[in-house]
Design an enzyme around this catalytic site. Structure first.
Site, PDB file in Angstrom:
ATOM      1  N   GLU A  68     -10.522  56.377 -80.579  1.00 12.65           N
ATOM      2  CA  GLU A  68     -10.073  56.168 -81.964  1.00 12.65           C
ATOM      3  C   GLU A  68      -9.775  54.700 -82.275  1.00 12.65           C
ATOM      4  OE1 GLU A  68      -8.949  58.497 -79.954  1.00 12.65           O
ATOM      5  OE2 GLU A  68      -9.220  60.436 -80.940  1.00 12.65           O
ATOM      6  N   HIS A 137      -0.414  68.314 -84.508  1.00 15.11           N
ATOM      7  CA  HIS A 137      -1.687  68.586 -85.177  1.00 15.11           C
ATOM      8  C   HIS A 137      -1.522  68.758 -86.683  1.00 15.11           C
ATOM      9  CE1 HIS A 137      -4.121  68.733 -81.672  1.00 15.11           C
ATOM     10  NE2 HIS A 137      -5.064  69.477 -82.188  1.00 15.11           N
TER      11      HIS A 137
END
Lengths: 363, 309
Positions: A68, A137
């Site tokens: 990322e 999440h």
């Protein structure tokens, strides 16, 4: 709405509206590229990518190594050399690995090189709740990004917003954090055909009213709207402002509304402390304190991580009944018990961890 | 090479005047790596670097006037005083960006190299890193991606053994640094970083391979930082390294080494080098004069350039 001609409207899901927006951007500008984990896998980022990988080929839309931070820097580098990069993250939480590139590089790229480089990148991050997404999440950290000068933070609510704001984000010459609420991907709405864009930094009044101002973004626009509809029954007319862009903030629209209503409730998907509602309420009190007839209220998640089990999550997320309750309280309205009770009944008839009953897990 | 040495020594001398009010990370002793590399790069090729970038900037042909003005915080500086010494740039000379978050510039250079590959313009990108940069995760992400996509980029590592004051042996296991890059399936070289000719030779090989489309190359140039991490002084007395160690490296002075090599080939070299020194000193003096006479940015510039149009 800025459109280049009058448009045919048709029903489209938020996810499909994003496919259409991406397609239009890539068609119009060969320098637009898109990458991120799973962009061309069978799930296509919850259906937001469609058949675009087949249409545009592997140079322009490509799957990536799980990196990322580097990928964000790669987007910055490509943007420096004239490309427009769209980077996707299936959860906002994953993008936290790239905060160095977002905050130290992307956000400052234009300022710290005295305007000699531009950084036109869009970083799509998915926020949300439900089906046990839990502490890592589902975070709604728009406040972190909105705190950083140089970033723009966009939170579309409707499918039409998603398309118009996405096109504007890709065409913008600055880094844009584009936050999509997972529950909204399924949502259908009228979406104009063809090319159009909605200006960044401009809010929209989605329901006019004069009793109270409800400001919300992303999924909370729906909860606010539901509360406003219910409040109508007892003669309370709430004005709902759909923020669309969190940063830069369209303070003008909010202040104008507060001057009319005198009451303010701000609903957000993030944690309560140091959040977007805190900023909006602070700005309003700084700018038009005398227009306020009651203390403004923020509706947000508790200052705790999100739990996984729906037994706890159902007490965690604020819903329309909380918004309605807040409105009744600041208006000193004592006969609204039935309103909030009805809302609560509707909310309880739904499973607390899915957007609607058509949905089956996992996310 | 001489320009880098003279430049840095002049900055060191004048820093005590307290008018260059930003940190400076001098590269005295480390002149050969950027000089050798930039000699091998074409004019259109591009470099990215970190906080210790003056040598890279000067070797690539960056404007001395702009860099010195930047040190003084003037409106004529590389970034009009906004970035300071750690954000050197000169687009005309192919010096794209320098940033001081260790490793932070690596993926940006990789993304830029990807853009050039897409554009098919033949530009080679070189990104400078240090031995400590290899301890950052983003470096491995960058190596992996560049190798996977066979991007036209040189990862140029100056190993000067120190991360601020902490020695390599206290930070990494005893292993060849090049192995880390080799693990990402790219060609690697390790050279004497105080030998400019050797650095040039290896950099040429790297450029040739990259221009053939073979993907990234990693070069380790082993060298030594003479002065303190940040600032104009020598700091062998503060206890993190010994005077003896420094003196050993000083004997390997890259400028003297190149001078000796040239004298072997050309008996008039001494005279020529002397002339070069004189010419460069004048150039640097002029640049300082230019910087000192330049205006500071106006107050309004504080609120400029947050967003691009």
């Amino acid at each position: 709405m800025q459109t280049n001609s009058s448009k045919t409207q048709r029903k489209l899901s938020y996810a499909k509206a994003l496919v259409e927006a991406t397609d239009i951007c890539m068609e119009r500008d060969p320098k637009v590229i898109m990458f991120g984990l799973g962009v061309n896998d069978p799930k296509r980022i919850f259906g937001t990518v469609g058949n675009l990988p087949e249409k545009y080929g592997k140079d322009r839309i490509f799957d990536v190594p799980l990196s990322e931070n580097a990928l964000t820097g790669i987007a910055v580098g490509a943007a420096t050399m004239g490309y427009r990069a769209i980077l996707t993250h299936q959860r906002l939480d994953f993008a936290l690995l790239s905060l160095d590139q977002i905050i130290n590089n992307a956000a400052k790229w234009h300022y710290m090189f005295a305007g000699q480089w531009k950084c036109p990148i869009v970083i799509r991050m998915i926020i949300g709740r439900g089906w046990g997404q839990g502490p890592q999440h589902s975070q709604s950290l728009q406040a972190i990004f909105a705190h950083i000068p140089g970033l723009k933070v966009v939170m579309p609510a409707t499918p039409a917003d998603a398309k118009g704001l996405f096109i504007a984000s890709v065409e913008d010459s600055n880094p844009v954090i584009f936050l999509e609420h997972r529950w909204l991907h399924y949502l259908e709405g009228e979406v104009p055909d063809g090319y159009y864009s909605l200006p960044l930094g401009k809010s929209q009044i989605s329901l006019e009213g004069n009793s109270v101002t409800l400001v919300a973004s992303s999924y909370m626009v729906y909860e606010s709207y539901r509360a406003a509809e219910a409040l109508k029954k007892i003669g309370i007319s709430a004005e709902v402002i759909n923020l669309q862009t969190v940063s830069p903030l369209d303070l003008e629209t909010i202040i104008k509304s507060v001057k009319k209503t005198g009451h303010l409730v701000v609903a957000d998907t993030g944690h309560a402390s140091f959040g977007v509602p805190a900023e909006i309420i602070s700005r309003v009190t700084e700018n038009c304190f005398s227009a306020l007839k009651s203390a403004p209220v923020r509706i947000a998640c508790p200052d705790y991580p999100a739990p996984t089990t729906f037994a706890l999550a159902k007490h965690y997320y604020p819903r329309s009944s909380d918004i309605a309750e807040a409105v009744l309280k600041i208006l000193g309205e004592s006969n609204g018990f039935e309103i909030t009770n009805n809302l609560k009944n509707i909310e309880q008839s739904l499973r607390p961890d899915v957007p609607d009953l058509k949905f089956t897990g996992p996310f | 090479m001489i320009r880098v040495r003279e430049f840095e020594e002049t900055v060191a001398t004048r820093y005590s005047e307290q008018e260059m009010r930003c940190p400076v990370h001098l590269s005295v002793g480390q002149e050969a790596p950027p000089s050798g590399l930039c000699e091998a790069l074409a004019e259109k090729d591009q470099i990215f670097s970190h906080h210790r970038s003056h040598g890279h900037y000067v070797a690539k042909g960056g404007s001395l006037k702009k860099l010195i003005s930047e040190f003084y915080g003037k409106a004529t500086g590389c970034t009009r005083g906004v970035g300071g010494s750690m954000h050197a740039m000169d687009v005309d000379a192919g010096i794209i960006a320098c940033t001081p978050i260790v490793g932070g510039i690596m993926p940006v250079a990789v993304g830029s190299a990807m853009a050039h590959k897409y554009d098919g313009n033949g530009i080679v990108t070189a990104v400078f890193l240090g031995d400590a940069t290899l301890e950052e995760g983003v470096v491995h992400e960058s190596f992996n991606f560049a190798s996977l996509k066979k991007l036209p980029i040189i990862f140029f590592c100056e190993n000067n053994f120190f991360s601020v004051y902490t020695h390599l042996r206290d930070r990494q296991p005893d292993r060849p640094l090049v192995d880390l890059a080799a693990a990402h399936k790219m060609d690697v070289y390790s050279v004497d970083g105080n030998d400019a000719v050797e650095v040039f030779r290896v950099s040429q090989l790297a450029c040739e391979s990259i221009r053939k489309g073979n993907g990234p190359v990693f070069i380790e140039a082993i060298t030594y930082r003479w002065r303190e991490h940040c600032g104009p002084n020598y700091d062998n007395d503060i206890g993190y390294r010994t005077e003896e160690e420094f003196q050993e490296w000083k004997k390997k002075c890259p400028v003297e080494k190149l001078t000796k090599q040239l004298l072997l080939e050309d008996k008039d070299a001494e005279e020529k080098i002397k002339k070069i020194h004189t010419k460069i000193r004048k150039e640097i003096e002029d640049a300082f004069q230019f910087a000192l006479e330049s205006p500071f940015p106006a107050k309004e510039e504080l609120f400029k350039n947050l967003y691009a149009n």
